[in-house]
Design an enzyme around this catalytic site. Structure first.
Site, PDB file in Angstrom:
ATOM      1  N   ASN A 402       1.832  -8.286   2.124  1.00 41.98           N
ATOM      2  CA  ASN A 402       1.686  -8.427   0.674  1.00 41.98           C
ATOM      3  C   ASN A 402       2.862  -7.716   0.007  1.00 41.98           C
ATOM      4  O   ASN A 402       2.812  -6.517  -0.259  1.00 41.98           O
ATOM      5  CB  ASN A 402       0.351  -7.825   0.220  1.00 41.98           C
ATOM      6  CG  ASN A 402       0.038  -8.113  -1.239  1.00 41.98           C
ATOM      7  OD1 ASN A 402       0.922  -8.454  -2.022  1.00 41.98           O
ATOM      8  ND2 ASN A 402      -1.217  -7.961  -1.620  1.00 41.98           N
ATOM      9  N   SER A 437      -3.847   3.631  -0.704  1.00 38.28           N
ATOM     10  CA  SER A 437      -4.272   2.266  -0.409  1.00 38.28           C
ATOM     11  C   SER A 437      -5.699   2.236   0.123  1.00 38.28           C
ATOM     12  O   SER A 437      -6.509   1.375  -0.269  1.00 38.28           O
ATOM     13  CB  SER A 437      -3.315   1.639   0.603  1.00 38.28           C
ATOM     14  OG  SER A 437      -3.689   0.307   0.912  1.00 38.28           O
ATOM     15  N   HIS A 441      -8.875   0.391  -1.770  1.00 38.43           N
ATOM     16  CA  HIS A 441      -9.639  -0.649  -1.073  1.00 38.43           C
ATOM     17  C   HIS A 441     -11.120  -0.285  -0.997  1.00 38.43           C
ATOM     18  O   HIS A 441     -11.995  -1.134  -1.240  1.00 38.43           O
ATOM     19  CB  HIS A 441      -9.079  -0.862   0.336  1.00 38.43           C
ATOM     20  CG  HIS A 441      -7.884  -1.761   0.383  1.00 38.43           C
ATOM     21  ND1 HIS A 441      -6.614  -1.329   0.096  1.00 38.43           N
ATOM     22  CD2 HIS A 441      -7.756  -3.081   0.689  1.00 38.43           C
ATOM     23  CE1 HIS A 441      -5.760  -2.327   0.226  1.00 38.43           C
ATOM     24  NE2 HIS A 441      -6.425  -3.402   0.574  1.00 38.43           N
TER      25      HIS A 441
END
Length: 529
Positions: A402, A437, A441
């Site tokens: 990504n 991250s 998430h």
């Protein structure tokens, strides 16, 4: 013609010549008379092998020339961007805030690959699998219930209360567009004046923090919990919340640095970004703010329509995966005690649908959704991902999966952390990016599903960190690509398995209290029915 277009033409011509010059063995034998001796056949085979070697050498040299030309053009563009502005004169600085991502007009990789018939055939195989899912679902419904109508109750449930989602999104968007822009505009004009700069900056920072916390922090969580939105509607609100936070931070970060750097002379007006450029940034498929991006000359509306149709088809694909491969299995598993045997059986049931869900999410969002908006906005830089499927290391996979989010984490997380620490503690900077991250998430999955089960956090912050350092860029053998795909299958199986088991455990054994330990303890660990 661009370097990429030239390379495609060269590859097509080469492929055409190669297909015309490489007949099958039986065909080559049929072309000779039965009385041709073996020496002539051997000579012809040697000539063909020599021609093949020369052709491969010519193709490689041509591709190398094209690659060198593309790199040279990119470096010249970067050189012009960094030397035509007076801001870039202090070359002794280790890290200058104005150095960042350079946007270049380029196509998405899958659009390039789908022009090759072999890759397009693989794409057709996935379409055939979708048709097979539809046929099998209709057949099962006809046998069990005597009807040929698809039951889409799961869609209606998951996307319920869309009216609440629309007005909540409108409020978040309106604040993100007007709030940070006007606060920074007032700060920039007051900071441009004489005196009280420290007080003005402090007041602006406190005001901005309070507004961001209220509208992009508390408000979305309140909407999700107060109105008890279903899963898909929850994810829309939470993911848009995260997107608005990242977009507004990039605008604040880039604009603040530009204002502090560019102090106008006496009598000159203050240069501040226009609201239209910020509005464009809120919709264009990037998280790095720039006043100007490379733009295409026209919009291909048929390309936009096809991408939205593919997104709709991907949603149906996801629906059939859940209905045919997940719900029947885990609805039965929810009545069994949570044990090692139950977990292993459920894990292997979930590995294949989990991988399909991963690839569907990648294709529907990172390719179709982002390309559709990029085309409508004539946004020319379409490198939203790279060839992550060829990765032989998890370090490369994390960088190429990504690109949109990776750029934001790299420039505003990893690189700024290094700048603050004097380019020391690189490992700590990497770990901090993984931690952020993992937390984001886990936050999205917790609020999206409505229960706390830190599977995503453990896989990102634990296993992901280990794999990032263990399977690093030194791994070049194709065997490591097989290992990476095996780990992805297992990891996706773990995610689908544990979240599905916990989902049905929450239904079978609803919570009876609101104590902290009861809220954070998975119900699948204690639900025995």
């Amino acid at each position: 013609m661009s370097a990429f277009g030239t390379s495609k033409t060269a590859v097509r011509r080469t492929r055409g010549r190669t297909e015309g010059q490489c007949p099958t063995e039986n065909g080559s034998i049929r072309q000779h008379d039965n009385h041709t001796n073996m020496s002539d056949i051997t000579l012809r085979k040697e000539d063909m092998e020599r021609m093949k070697a020369e052709l491969i050498q010519n193709v490689q040299s041509r591709l190398n020339e094209l690659l060198e030309r593309a790199l040279s053009d990119s470096m010249q563009s970067l050189y012009r961007n960094t030397h035509t502005h007076p801001d870039h004169t202090h070359t002794h600085d280790r890290h200058k805030l104005d150095q960042g991502k350079v946007f270049v007009a380029r196509c998405s990789l899958l659009d390039e690959l789908f022009e090759i018939s072999h890759i397009r055939t693989i794409y057709h195989m996935f379409i055939a699998a979708l048709l097979l899912f539809i046929i099998s679902t209709l057949a099962v419904d006809y046998i069990d219930q005597g009807r040929l109508v698809l039951d889409l109750d799961l869609f209606y449930y998951a996307f319920g209360q869309l009216g609440t989602v629309v007005w909540a999104w409108t409020l978040m968007f309106s604040y993100t567009l007007l709030g940070p822009y006007h606060v920074l505009s007032a700060w920039a004009s007051l900071n441009h004046g004489r005196g009280w700069r420290t007080c003005v900056s402090a007041v602006a920072a406190l005001t901005l923090c309070a507004a961001q916390t209220s509208m992009l922090g508390i408000f979305p969580v309140f909407v999700v919990l107060h109105y008890q939105l279903p899963a898909a509607s929850r994810f829309i609100i939470i993911l848009e919340q995260i997107r608005f936070v990242m977009k507004s931070y990039s605008f604040i970060r880039e604009t603040t640095a530009a204002v502090l750097r560019n102090t106008p002379q006496k009598g000159e007006p203050l240069r501040y970004p226009s609201l239209s450029s910020y509005l464009y940034f809120l919709f264009c498929p990037t998280l790095i703010y720039r006043e100007v991006y490379p733009r295409n000359t026209h919009i291909r509306w048929n390309y936009v329509g096809k991408n939205f149709l593919k997104i709709l088809a991907s949603l149906f694909y996801l629906y059939f995966i859940l209905v045919r491969l997940c719900i029947p299995v885990f609805r039965n598993k929810s009545n069994q005690p949570f044990s090692t045997r139950t977990f292993i059986l459920a894990l292997f049931h979930a590995a294949f649908p989990g991988m399909l869900i991963l690839m569907l999410g990648f294709y529907a969002f990172l390719h179709c959704w982002l390309n559709a908006f990029a085309e409508m906005l004539r946004f020319a830089d379409r490198m939203f991902y790279k060839d992550w499927w060829n990765s032989t290391s998890f370090a490369n996979y994390y960088r190429t999966w990504n690109i949109v989010v990776h750029d934001w984490l790299y420039y505003y997380g990893y690189r700024d952390f290094l700048w603050l620490t004097g380019h020391k503690l690189r490992s700590v900077a990497t770990l901090s990016v993984f931690a952020v991250s993992a937390l984001v998430h886990e936050y999205a999955f917790t609020l999206g599903f409505g229960f706390f089960y830190p599977v995503m956090f453990c896989t990102f912050a634990g296993i992901g960190v280990v794999f990032n350092f263990a399977m690093n860029d030194k791994r070049k053998s194709p065997v490591w690509n097989i290992i990476m795909w095996t780990c992805l299958f297992i990891g996706q199986g773990v995610h689908v398995c544990l979240y599905c088991v916990e989902w049905y455990a929450q239904i079978q054994c609803p919570r009876t209290g609101t104590s902290f330990w009861e809220l954070v303890t998975p119900r699948s660990w204690t639900c025995y029915q």
